[in-house]
Design a protein around this motif. Sequence first.
Motif, PDB file in Angstrom:
ATOM      1  N   ILE A 125      -4.819  50.403  21.473  1.00 19.74           N
ATOM      2  CA  ILE A 125      -4.271  51.475  22.315  1.00 19.74           C
ATOM      3  C   ILE A 125      -3.169  50.941  23.216  1.00 19.74           C
ATOM      4  N   GLN A 126      -3.419  49.776  23.820  1.00 25.90           N
ATOM      5  CA  GLN A 126      -2.423  49.182  24.715  1.00 25.90           C
ATOM      6  C   GLN A 126      -1.130  48.855  23.960  1.00 25.90           C
ATOM      7  N   VAL A 148      -0.006  44.087  36.788  1.00 22.20           N
ATOM      8  CA  VAL A 148      -1.257  44.585  37.375  1.00 22.20           C
ATOM      9  C   VAL A 148      -2.441  44.275  36.456  1.00 22.20           C
ATOM     10  N   GLY A 149      -2.253  44.490  35.146  1.00 26.86           N
ATOM     11  CA  GLY A 149      -3.320  44.193  34.198  1.00 26.86           C
ATOM     12  C   GLY A 149      -3.715  42.736  34.222  1.00 26.86           C
ATOM     13  N   SER A 150      -2.727  41.855  34.372  1.00 28.44           N
ATOM     14  CA  SER A 150      -3.001  40.423  34.443  1.00 28.44           C
ATOM     15  C   SER A 150      -3.764  40.072  35.721  1.00 28.44           C
ATOM     16  N   LEU A 151      -3.394  40.708  36.818  1.00 29.82           N
ATOM     17  CA  LEU A 151      -4.108  40.470  38.078  1.00 29.82           C
ATOM     18  C   LEU A 151      -5.565  40.920  37.979  1.00 29.82           C
ATOM     19  N   ILE A 183      -3.133  50.502  30.241  1.00 32.05           N
ATOM     20  CA  ILE A 183      -3.038  51.791  29.544  1.00 32.05           C
ATOM     21  C   ILE A 183      -2.915  52.936  30.540  1.00 32.05           C
ATOM     22  N   ILE A 184      -3.749  52.920  31.568  1.00 30.50           N
ATOM     23  CA  ILE A 184      -3.751  53.993  32.569  1.00 30.50           C
ATOM     24  C   ILE A 184      -2.412  54.054  33.294  1.00 30.50           C
ATOM     25  N   ILE A 185      -1.881  52.899  33.674  1.00 31.21           N
ATOM     26  CA  ILE A 185      -0.607  52.856  34.395  1.00 31.21           C
ATOM     27  C   ILE A 185       0.527  53.399  33.517  1.00 31.21           C
ATOM     28  N   MET A 186       0.578  52.977  32.251  1.00 32.01           N
ATOM     29  CA  MET A 186       1.652  53.442  31.377  1.00 32.01           C
ATOM     30  C   MET A 186       1.541  54.921  31.058  1.00 32.01           C
ATOM     31  N   GLU A 187       0.314  55.450  30.987  1.00 31.64           N
ATOM     32  CA  GLU A 187       0.132  56.877  30.715  1.00 31.64           C
ATOM     33  C   GLU A 187       0.724  57.732  31.822  1.00 31.64           C
ATOM     34  N   THR A 188       0.699  57.246  33.065  1.00 33.98           N
ATOM     35  CA  THR A 188       1.260  58.021  34.173  1.00 33.98           C
ATOM     36  C   THR A 188       2.755  58.271  33.994  1.00 33.98           C
ATOM     37  N   LYS A 189       3.428  57.390  33.254  1.00 38.07           N
ATOM     38  CA  LYS A 189       4.866  57.545  33.035  1.00 38.07           C
ATOM     39  C   LYS A 189       5.184  58.087  31.648  1.00 38.07           C
TER      40      LYS A 189
END
Length: 475
Positions: A125-126, A148-151, A183-189
């Motif tokens: 998915i990512q 952010v995902g890495s953090l 995934i969540i962060i990219m979906e927002t955009k």
Amino acid sequence: MNRVARFIKSSAIYFAGNVLTKIISFFLLPLYTGYIAQADMGYYDLSTSYINIIVPVVCMDIWSGIMRYMFDFEEQEDKYKAIFNGCLIFCCSVLLYAVGTGVLGIITDIRYLLLIFLFGLFTMIQTVYTYVARGLGYNAIFAASGIVGSLVNSGSNIVMILVLNMRIESLYIALILGLLVQIIIMETKVKLIKHFSFKLFDWAMVKSMLRFSLPLSLNSACFWFLSSYNRVGISNTLGLEANGIYSIAAKFTYVLGLVSNCFSMAWQEMVYSMGNEKEDKDKLYSLASNYYLRFLMFGLVLLVPVVYVAFPILINPQYQDAFNLVPMYLFATVASIYSVFLGDIFGAEKKTGSIFTSTVAAAAVNVSLFHILVGFMGIQAANISLLCGFLVNIILRIVLLRKSIKITLNYKMLLGTTALFVVAFVVYLTQGMVANIAVFVIFLGIALFSFRDLLQKGLEVVKQKKAELKEKKQK
């Protein structure tokens, strides 16, 4: 924005996103090597290696098809047609993956199967989201999500290992959490869910994307035998502990990936966007290929002495056997990166079948050489066979490219930088700290001299920008 400016901008964004991501992972090596046993590290590395073959094969590398077909459209909204039809293929792949894992769980007893399944699922998915975000031009959100995902990944590992006393399972869980956040962060955009509409269905496009992606799927299967089979071979012949050592040697290749990945992604976007054009491609491909190869080779020779200094600081003594493996692994990684670079040109030209041909031959070389050499070379056999396999891959891809594109390479530069690597390797194995630092300083000077044309152009651009700013202030 012209191509060069867009390439530079994309590279800078990817570099900013990759730097923090890779640095965080790299500096967690003391934690991993101090608390994770060799056998557990070997098992984790082996399982993720299997996922690396299952994911692109089951999904037919459809994300590459999605991004390539997105560049056939000018308007953002039109690009969602390629995204939707590609995602239909992707959904079928996910269903197949879930059913296959369920059957595997019934007939076998695999440790951490659920975690491995979730890792593979979220990786799929990512990957789709990253390619869609890049195809839409949302490079900044892609880079930010990676940071952010890495953090999240790193922070979760620290808490689970040091506070909750978890071991190997923490590696899977933290990775899954990091992917989920991305995934969540990219979906927002990207708003992929919002644009999911069957009104966009186009059976002709689905078939065309399948024809494009199927060779890439077969190539991924063969590429696994070229790039990851050695981990399985080491585990089966030398044991999971040996594979754990080999996996730690592989961590130092993150440094090469730190910069090369950002250029590779920007390069992929640029060549895909010009796939339908005819002018100036020969010159651009040759120029970019030579600059990139020179960049990789100088990065390699400079990294060898750096690893000499950093290894005892970052790596627990139980993994000391990885020390001698790192330079050759770095060399093989350079060859791997460059072969992918050439493969993107085939993708731009929609000639993905040629990628498969070169990978089959290279995989055969890698697998056969590994089994010939492992008996008397041990783990180092994996690096030698890997390097030879990718060299075959590169040679065949250049030969195949020249049938339709007049691509030329600077062989003098290649021979010269290879000689520098031999010197760095010998000093690494036989000399001490002072000699390795001296090698780094000398080779850095040579590298700066080699790239003096680019440095001069960069200074000219900076001066021009300063002059423009000064002129604006005077007005």
